[in-house]
Scaffold this motif. Structure first.
Motif, PDB file in Angstrom:
ATOM      1  N   ASP A 158       0.832  -1.210   0.000  1.00  0.00           N
ATOM      2  CA  ASP A 158       0.000   0.000   0.000  1.00  0.00           C
ATOM      3  C   ASP A 158       0.865   1.258   0.000  1.00  0.00           C
ATOM      4  O   ASP A 158       0.583   2.215  -0.720  1.00  0.00           O
ATOM      5  CB  ASP A 158      -0.947   0.018   1.197  1.00  0.00           C
ATOM      6  N   VAL A 159       1.912   1.252   0.813  1.00  0.00           N
ATOM      7  CA  VAL A 159       2.818   2.410   0.867  1.00  0.00           C
ATOM      8  C   VAL A 159       3.522   2.582  -0.475  1.00  0.00           C
ATOM      9  O   VAL A 159       3.649   3.706  -0.981  1.00  0.00           O
ATOM     10  CB  VAL A 159       3.834   2.258   2.023  1.00  0.00           C
ATOM     11  N   LEU A 160       3.940   1.487  -1.058  1.00  0.00           N
ATOM     12  CA  LEU A 160       4.610   1.570  -2.366  1.00  0.00           C
ATOM     13  C   LEU A 160       3.662   2.110  -3.434  1.00  0.00           C
ATOM     14  O   LEU A 160       4.058   2.938  -4.262  1.00  0.00           O
ATOM     15  CB  LEU A 160       5.138   0.193  -2.774  1.00  0.00           C
ATOM     16  N   GLU A 161       2.426   1.652  -3.388  1.00  0.00           N
ATOM     17  CA  GLU A 161       1.433   2.133  -4.362  1.00  0.00           C
ATOM     18  C   GLU A 161       1.191   3.637  -4.202  1.00  0.00           C
ATOM     19  O   GLU A 161       1.159   4.378  -5.191  1.00  0.00           O
ATOM     20  CB  GLU A 161       0.135   1.356  -4.171  1.00  0.00           C
ATOM     21  N   MET A 162       1.054   4.083  -2.954  1.00  0.00           N
ATOM     22  CA  MET A 162       0.860   5.521  -2.712  1.00  0.00           C
ATOM     23  C   MET A 162       2.077   6.313  -3.162  1.00  0.00           C
ATOM     24  O   MET A 162       1.941   7.404  -3.726  1.00  0.00           O
ATOM     25  CB  MET A 162       0.574   5.785  -1.232  1.00  0.00           C
ATOM     26  N   ALA A 163       3.277   5.762  -2.928  1.00  0.00           N
ATOM     27  CA  ALA A 163       4.499   6.447  -3.350  1.00  0.00           C
ATOM     28  C   ALA A 163       4.528   6.604  -4.863  1.00  0.00           C
ATOM     29  O   ALA A 163       4.879   7.678  -5.368  1.00  0.00           O
ATOM     30  CB  ALA A 163       5.721   5.663  -2.880  1.00  0.00           C
ATOM     31  N   MET A 164       4.145   5.567  -5.563  1.00  0.00           N
ATOM     32  CA  MET A 164       4.118   5.645  -7.023  1.00  0.00           C
ATOM     33  C   MET A 164       3.141   6.721  -7.480  1.00  0.00           C
ATOM     34  O   MET A 164       3.442   7.502  -8.375  1.00  0.00           O
ATOM     35  CB  MET A 164       3.757   4.288  -7.636  1.00  0.00           C
ATOM     36  N   GLU A 165       1.980   6.775  -6.850  1.00  0.00           N
ATOM     37  CA  GLU A 165       0.974   7.773  -7.225  1.00  0.00           C
ATOM     38  C   GLU A 165       1.448   9.192  -6.934  1.00  0.00           C
ATOM     39  O   GLU A 165       1.247  10.101  -7.740  1.00  0.00           O
ATOM     40  CB  GLU A 165      -0.334   7.517  -6.479  1.00  0.00           C
ATOM     41  N   GLU A 166       2.080   9.377  -5.786  1.00  0.00           N
ATOM     42  CA  GLU A 166       2.491  10.717  -5.359  1.00  0.00           C
ATOM     43  C   GLU A 166       3.777  11.205  -6.013  1.00  0.00           C
ATOM     44  O   GLU A 166       3.894  12.381  -6.338  1.00  0.00           O
ATOM     45  CB  GLU A 166       2.668  10.756  -3.833  1.00  0.00           C
ATOM     46  N   LEU A 167       4.736  10.311  -6.178  1.00  0.00           N
ATOM     47  CA  LEU A 167       6.067  10.739  -6.605  1.00  0.00           C
ATOM     48  C   LEU A 167       6.315  10.631  -8.101  1.00  0.00           C
ATOM     49  O   LEU A 167       7.204  11.291  -8.624  1.00  0.00           O
ATOM     50  CB  LEU A 167       7.132   9.933  -5.849  1.00  0.00           C
ATOM     51  N   ASP A 168       5.557   9.808  -8.780  1.00  0.00           N
ATOM     52  CA  ASP A 168       5.737   9.619 -10.224  1.00  0.00           C
ATOM     53  C   ASP A 168       5.208  10.869 -10.947  1.00  0.00           C
ATOM     54  O   ASP A 168       4.045  10.929 -11.347  1.00  0.00           O
ATOM     55  CB  ASP A 168       5.005   8.350 -10.661  1.00  0.00           C
ATOM     56  N   GLN A 169       6.077  11.860 -11.102  1.00  0.00           N
ATOM     57  CA  GLN A 169       5.681  13.171 -11.624  1.00  0.00           C
ATOM     58  C   GLN A 169       5.082  13.109 -13.027  1.00  0.00           C
ATOM     59  O   GLN A 169       4.112  13.802 -13.328  1.00  0.00           O
ATOM     60  CB  GLN A 169       6.887  14.131 -11.625  1.00  0.00           C
ATOM     61  N   ASP A 170       5.639  12.283 -13.881  1.00  0.00           N
ATOM     62  CA  ASP A 170       5.146  12.234 -15.258  1.00  0.00           C
ATOM     63  C   ASP A 170       4.104  11.126 -15.473  1.00  0.00           C
ATOM     64  O   ASP A 170       3.670  10.882 -16.591  1.00  0.00           O
ATOM     65  CB  ASP A 170       6.310  12.080 -16.255  1.00  0.00           C
ATOM     66  N   LYS A 171       3.705  10.488 -14.388  1.00  0.00           N
ATOM     67  CA  LYS A 171       2.660   9.437 -14.414  1.00  0.00           C
ATOM     68  C   LYS A 171       2.988   8.319 -15.407  1.00  0.00           C
ATOM     69  O   LYS A 171       2.122   7.765 -16.049  1.00  0.00           O
ATOM     70  CB  LYS A 171       1.271  10.029 -14.716  1.00  0.00           C
ATOM     71  N   SER A 172       4.269   7.979 -15.470  1.00  0.00           N
ATOM     72  CA  SER A 172       4.725   6.932 -16.390  1.00  0.00           C
ATOM     73  C   SER A 172       4.591   5.523 -15.795  1.00  0.00           C
ATOM     74  O   SER A 172       4.750   4.540 -16.512  1.00  0.00           O
ATOM     75  CB  SER A 172       6.196   7.178 -16.759  1.00  0.00           C
ATOM     76  N   GLY A 173       4.342   5.456 -14.479  1.00  0.00           N
ATOM     77  CA  GLY A 173       4.310   4.155 -13.814  1.00  0.00           C
ATOM     78  C   GLY A 173       5.684   3.724 -13.324  1.00  0.00           C
ATOM     79  O   GLY A 173       5.858   2.599 -12.859  1.00  0.00           O
ATOM     80  N   PHE A 174       6.642   4.636 -13.433  1.00  0.00           N
ATOM     81  CA  PHE A 174       8.012   4.367 -13.001  1.00  0.00           C
ATOM     82  C   PHE A 174       8.520   5.553 -12.190  1.00  0.00           C
ATOM     83  O   PHE A 174       8.017   6.666 -12.340  1.00  0.00           O
ATOM     84  CB  PHE A 174       8.938   4.182 -14.213  1.00  0.00           C
ATOM     85  N   LEU A 175       9.527   5.295 -11.356  1.00  0.00           N
ATOM     86  CA  LEU A 175      10.202   6.383 -10.645  1.00  0.00           C
ATOM     87  C   LEU A 175      11.591   6.564 -11.231  1.00  0.00           C
ATOM     88  O   LEU A 175      12.308   5.577 -11.450  1.00  0.00           O
ATOM     89  CB  LEU A 175      10.337   6.072  -9.151  1.00  0.00           C
TER      90      LEU A 175
END
Length: 144
Positions: free
Chosen positions: A41-58
């Protein structure tokens, strides 16, 4: 600077395609390598919040931002067990014996006979009736 290099090396290890980005599953593995174990859940939220270009990657800066949000990893996973063991080993012998078990039970208000204390000591500590640190850790981990 040394810490930045450590994070970059871990990031690069999981950026197997070399495109300077990692997926959520790669993020989880990278965090484990660094001693962190965030939930899915934390990883999923991190992806949503931190993935600036919404590519599905950090990318690396986004990865670093997530790393900075993590609590420090336990340097010694047994440190809490060691602290508890030392608190119970009141005579500093390196063992929890019958006398210390008696005090533990009395502190909880439990009434335990000497015979029962002996049986508990042998059950937990083996034939010598003394619980060493390794036996204590095994006992605590079996209760978790």
């Amino acid at each position: 600077m040394e810490e930045l290099q450590k994070y970059k090396a871990v990031f690069d290890q999981f950026d197997t395609s070399g495109d300077n980005k990692i997926s959520q599953s790669e993020l989880k593995a990278a965090m484990a390598q660094l001693g962190h174990h965030p939930t899915d859940d934390v990883l999923e939220m991190a992806m949503e919040e931190l993935d600036q270009d919404k590519s599905g990657f950090l990318n690396f800066p986004e990865f670093m931002e997530f790393c900075q949000m993590q609590p420090p990893p336990d340097e010694d996973p047994c440190a809490k067990y060691r602290q508890a063991f030392e608190a119970l080993d009141t005579d500093g012998s390196g063992y929890i014996g019958v006398d210390e078990l008696r005090v533990i039970f009395e502190s909880t208000g439990a009434k335990v006979s000497e015979r029962m204390l002996q049986r508990i000591a042998v059950k937990l500590g083996g034939d010598d009736g003394r619980i060493n640190f390794e036996e204590f850790v095994t006992l605590m981990q079996s209760q978790a």
